[in-house]
Design a protein around this motif. Sequence first.
Motif, short mmCIF file in Angstrom:
data_model
loop_
_atom_site.label_atom_id
_atom_site.label_comp_id
_atom_site.label_asym_id
_atom_site.label_seq_id
_atom_site.Cartn_x
_atom_site.Cartn_y
_atom_site.Cartn_z
N PHE A 19 -13.68 10.34 47.94
CA PHE A 19 -13.73 9.35 49.02
C PHE A 19 -12.43 8.58 49.22
N GLY A 20 -11.44 8.86 48.38
CA GLY A 20 -10.11 8.32 48.62
C GLY A 20 -9.87 6.86 48.26
N MET A 315 -22.47 6.76 52.19
CA MET A 315 -22.35 5.56 51.35
C MET A 315 -21.00 5.56 50.62
N GLY A 316 -20.60 6.73 50.13
CA GLY A 316 -19.31 6.84 49.42
C GLY A 316 -18.16 6.43 50.32
N ALA A 317 -18.25 6.81 51.59
CA ALA A 317 -17.19 6.45 52.55
C ALA A 317 -17.16 4.93 52.75
N GLN A 318 -18.29 4.26 52.47
CA GLN A 318 -18.33 2.79 52.57
C GLN A 318 -18.02 2.13 51.22
N GLY A 319 -17.63 2.93 50.23
CA GLY A 319 -17.27 2.37 48.93
C GLY A 319 -18.45 2.11 48.01
N ILE A 320 -19.58 2.77 48.29
CA ILE A 320 -20.79 2.52 47.50
C ILE A 320 -21.30 3.85 46.93
N LEU A 321 -21.49 3.90 45.62
CA LEU A 321 -21.93 5.15 44.98
C LEU A 321 -23.42 5.09 44.65
N ILE A 322 -24.14 6.12 45.09
CA ILE A 322 -25.55 6.25 44.76
C ILE A 322 -25.76 7.59 44.08
N ARG A 323 -26.88 7.73 43.37
CA ARG A 323 -27.12 8.95 42.61
C ARG A 323 -27.95 9.92 43.43
N ASP A 324 -27.44 11.13 43.55
CA ASP A 324 -28.19 12.21 44.19
C ASP A 324 -29.24 12.70 43.19
N ALA A 325 -30.49 12.25 43.39
CA ALA A 325 -31.52 12.58 42.42
C ALA A 325 -32.12 13.96 42.66
N SER A 326 -31.68 14.65 43.72
CA SER A 326 -32.18 16.01 43.95
C SER A 326 -31.68 16.96 42.86
N LEU A 327 -30.68 16.50 42.11
CA LEU A 327 -30.13 17.37 41.06
C LEU A 327 -31.03 17.39 39.82
N PHE A 328 -32.02 16.52 39.78
CA PHE A 328 -32.98 16.56 38.67
C PHE A 328 -34.04 17.62 38.99
N PRO A 329 -34.19 18.64 38.15
CA PRO A 329 -35.25 19.62 38.43
C PRO A 329 -36.58 18.91 38.60
N GLY A 330 -37.28 19.24 39.69
CA GLY A 330 -38.56 18.59 39.96
C GLY A 330 -38.48 17.65 41.16
N LEU A 331 -37.27 17.32 41.61
CA LEU A 331 -37.14 16.46 42.80
C LEU A 331 -36.44 17.23 43.90
N ASN A 332 -36.74 16.88 45.15
CA ASN A 332 -36.10 17.59 46.26
C ASN A 332 -34.95 16.79 46.87
N GLU A 333 -34.42 17.30 47.97
CA GLU A 333 -33.19 16.73 48.56
C GLU A 333 -33.39 15.38 49.23
N LYS A 334 -34.58 14.81 49.11
CA LYS A 334 -34.84 13.50 49.71
C LYS A 334 -34.69 12.36 48.69
N TYR A 335 -34.51 12.70 47.43
CA TYR A 335 -34.60 11.66 46.39
C TYR A 335 -33.25 11.06 46.00
N CYS A 336 -33.28 9.77 45.79
CA CYS A 336 -32.07 9.02 45.47
C CYS A 336 -32.40 8.00 44.38
N ASN A 346 -26.23 -5.84 45.68
CA ASN A 346 -27.47 -5.27 46.21
C ASN A 346 -27.56 -5.48 47.73
N GLU A 347 -27.05 -6.63 48.17
CA GLU A 347 -27.01 -6.87 49.62
C GLU A 347 -26.08 -5.88 50.30
N ALA A 348 -24.95 -5.61 49.64
CA ALA A 348 -24.00 -4.64 50.21
C ALA A 348 -24.64 -3.25 50.27
N LEU A 349 -25.43 -2.94 49.26
CA LEU A 349 -26.12 -1.64 49.25
C LEU A 349 -27.08 -1.54 50.44
N ILE A 350 -27.87 -2.57 50.62
CA ILE A 350 -28.86 -2.54 51.70
C ILE A 350 -28.16 -2.46 53.06
#
Length: 364
Positions: A19-20, A315-336, A346-350
């Motif tokens: 994200f630079g 989110m990364g482009a806005q300077g905020i890192l979240i976890r891609d939870a789809s990488l956990f076996p058992g969860l799909n591409e909608k989970y974070c 937390n306000e910045a996240l929202i």
Amino acid sequence: MMLEKYGHGGDLLTAQQSFGLPGDQFIDFSSNMNPFGPPAAVERLVAEYAKELIRYPDPGVRKLRAKLASVYRIPEESILVGNGAAECIDLAVRVLRPQMTGLARPCFSEYEEAIEKTGGRVYDLPLDPENGFELRKQDLLNAVDCCDTLFLGHPNNPTGRLLSKETLAILSDCGRNVILDEAFVDFVPAEEEVSLIARAPEAESLIVIRSMTKFYAVPGIRLGFAVAHPRIVEAMSRLQIPWSVNSLAQRIGEAVLDDLEYAAGTKAWLQDERAWLSSELTRLGMTVYSSDTNFVLFSIPDRFGQNVKQLQASMGAQGILIRDASLFPGLNEKYCRIAVRLREDNEALIAGLNNALNGHSRNR
Ligand SMILES: Cc1ncc(COP(=O)(O)O)c(C=O)c1O
């Protein structure tokens, strides 16, 4: 680029490359640290540390083990300190050499990696959103039938759920080896009541693993410990690399355990902040799962037309890192998964999520 290319959150170098922004300018919700930062004693210890660099650490980690023994009221011979809970996970599996291990998935990826390294097989106990990712009794009983070992998170990562009393009772009595990862249990107000740490020294088949890096916000030093019957601890320590726990980690471990105010303050703060953050996520339209610890799992409903990879990128482009939870076996591409941080973050996240999902800032 995949932010979790080394398998975990909190990889600021990859974030910088993706994200630079300089790594330290991100607000990091992708690893689950105590947002208060390390207890006050840590800065002083680090400043004083230069003079100790020329000496080897205590190979027996005696002072820290004595301290842990008194804090948790367990015998020193039942404590093995490791280079992070990560080392304890590896040692626990290597010492038990399980053939078939039950894992409640989604769960922390290191369990399976440790099992694979020793040539063991995994038996899947699926957790699913319909019942809030709780382990089902029948699945547990089936696993007891066909596994020699069960390896469970308490609370579990990424779901944030503690095991129920009923599950703990079955585990205590099942006659199988049990490895319980309590890396995040210090964040639970009822820690003493729910933890099995006091039982592990006498049980012949229970290894409890704890981390000191998350609650005390010192992941860089690597510090965790395992509690088990002295015979198991001795066997684990024979497999451990000598001086695995460096002297700075030992010193910091001894000091932070004295900071009772920090511990009580963290536990009290988390209850309110997690409730606030969960309700804000719900207001944004996310499906939020209830958590017992310092991170929250949510899923992005289809109507937003976005998956977590797209969300992570915006989110990364806005300077905020979240976890891609789809990488956990058992969860799909909608989970974070996100950590609970201090209110301003937390306000910045929202606000960032609102931008990313709705393309604008929300009017309040
Ligand atoms: C569930 C769980 N257990 C253990 C660990 C490892 O912790 P440590 O930093 O003490 O090695 C992690 C780290 O992310 C974790 O999420």
